[in-house]
Design an enzyme around this catalytic site. Sequence first.
Site, PDB file in Angstrom:
ATOM      1  N   HIS A  56       0.839  -1.210   0.000  1.00 49.97           N
ATOM      2  CA  HIS A  56       0.000   0.000   0.000  1.00 49.97           C
ATOM      3  C   HIS A  56       0.866   1.249   0.000  1.00 49.97           C
ATOM      4  CE1 HIS A  56       0.786  -0.498   4.284  1.00 49.97           C
ATOM      5  NE2 HIS A  56       0.265   0.692   4.546  1.00 49.97           N
ATOM      6  N   HIS A  58       1.450   3.951   1.923  1.00 52.04           N
ATOM      7  CA  HIS A  58       2.001   4.743   3.029  1.00 52.04           C
ATOM      8  C   HIS A  58       3.531   4.860   2.933  1.00 52.04           C
ATOM      9  CE1 HIS A  58      -1.823   4.152   5.679  1.00 52.04           C
ATOM     10  NE2 HIS A  58      -1.911   5.185   4.865  1.00 52.04           N
ATOM     11  N   ASP A  60       6.018   4.759   4.938  1.00 49.86           N
ATOM     12  CA  ASP A  60       6.909   3.790   5.592  1.00 49.86           C
ATOM     13  C   ASP A  60       6.902   2.442   4.872  1.00 49.86           C
ATOM     14  OD1 ASP A  60       4.229   3.522   6.586  1.00 49.86           O
ATOM     15  OD2 ASP A  60       4.948   2.300   8.248  1.00 49.86           O
ATOM     16  N   HIS A  61       6.157   2.342   3.772  1.00 48.63           N
ATOM     17  CA  HIS A  61       6.149   1.122   2.956  1.00 48.63           C
ATOM     18  C   HIS A  61       6.728   1.355   1.561  1.00 48.63           C
ATOM     19  CE1 HIS A  61       3.561  -1.300   5.758  1.00 48.63           C
ATOM     20  NE2 HIS A  61       3.446  -0.073   6.236  1.00 48.63           N
ATOM     21  N   HIS A 114      -7.390  -0.713   5.781  1.00 48.64           N
ATOM     22  CA  HIS A 114      -6.341   0.202   6.260  1.00 48.64           C
ATOM     23  C   HIS A 114      -6.180   1.332   5.243  1.00 48.64           C
ATOM     24  CE1 HIS A 114      -2.626   1.443   8.213  1.00 48.64           C
ATOM     25  NE2 HIS A 114      -1.971   1.322   7.072  1.00 48.64           N
ATOM     26  N   ASP A 131      -0.130  -3.763   6.332  1.00 51.85           N
ATOM     27  CA  ASP A 131      -0.754  -3.260   7.564  1.00 51.85           C
ATOM     28  C   ASP A 131      -2.210  -3.703   7.679  1.00 51.85           C
ATOM     29  OD1 ASP A 131       1.622  -2.038   8.120  1.00 51.85           O
ATOM     30  OD2 ASP A 131       0.925   0.008   7.733  1.00 51.85           O
ATOM     31  N   HIS A 169       4.691  -4.682  10.951  1.00 54.72           N
ATOM     32  CA  HIS A 169       5.106  -3.974  12.171  1.00 54.72           C
ATOM     33  C   HIS A 169       5.214  -4.922  13.367  1.00 54.72           C
ATOM     34  CE1 HIS A 169       4.686   0.274  10.826  1.00 54.72           C
ATOM     35  NE2 HIS A 169       3.715  -0.195  10.046  1.00 54.72           N
TER      36      HIS A 169
HETATM   37 ZN   LIG Z   1       0.076   1.726   6.496  1.00 59.19          ZN
END
Ligand SMILES: [Zn+2]
Length: 258
Positions: A56, A58, A60-61, A114, A131, A169
């Site tokens: 996805h 975001h 941090d990905h 998410h 996530d 995570h």
């Molecule tokens: Zn995320």
Amino acid sequence: MLEVSPVRAFSDNYLWLIRAPHDVRRAAVVDPGDARPVEAALEQQGLMLGAILVTHHHPDHVGGVQALAARHGAEVFGPARERMPCEVRALDDGDIASLADLGLEFRVMAVPGHTLGHVAYHGHGALFCGDTLFSAGCGRLFEGTPGQMLGSLDRIAALPDATRVYCAHEYTLANLRFAAAVEPGNADILETLEAVRELRARDGITLPTTLGRERRINPFLRCRESAVRAAAEARAGTPLPSPVEVFAVIRAWKDGFR
Ligand SMILES: [Zn+2]
């Protein structure tokens, strides 16, 4: 069985490195939010990067996707319905991510909740779910509805018990504390909480988990269990006749749980 190793990034992200089954020098990475720790791991393990899988949008990905793709010439696979930082092989539900050079193949599952275009990759007995599902928890609903997320979790839960689940995570300990608040009488949760507390005290990694285990300890996969429903009803102060109402109450409860 796939050989998968975690690369730690930021405060609690895992970027998963998947080794090519028949080529010891090549690997793929899932959700590289930061290129630096991936480069370090590749160098340390003597690996070349052949492909990148993204679940996805975001940061941090996807933060390291562009740099890694450019430097290694790695093919990038990502969700068709989300904005990606570079050109990707766009994948939607039911598509196959074929990493032919690496001898890897994953079936793509659309798992909105998410984020709306979130996908998961299933293959070789493993699930890379970003996530969406965490051990003893699930992702926050940033874009989707409770109904969408429960539908996504139900589809994941239909995979075999032995499926190894690689979440993005290290949230397991906090999730289990919440799970124990929802189901104080669930011995599997209490036992796992003790084991995870000890593991985390040594900075150990609690993943991958398995779907069989998650079915026993994850309140978000247990919305149809009478104990979880009773806890949600007590929390809401009203009857909750449908699983999606139970899910919505425990998701909101977890959002404010400390
Ligand atoms: Zn995320």
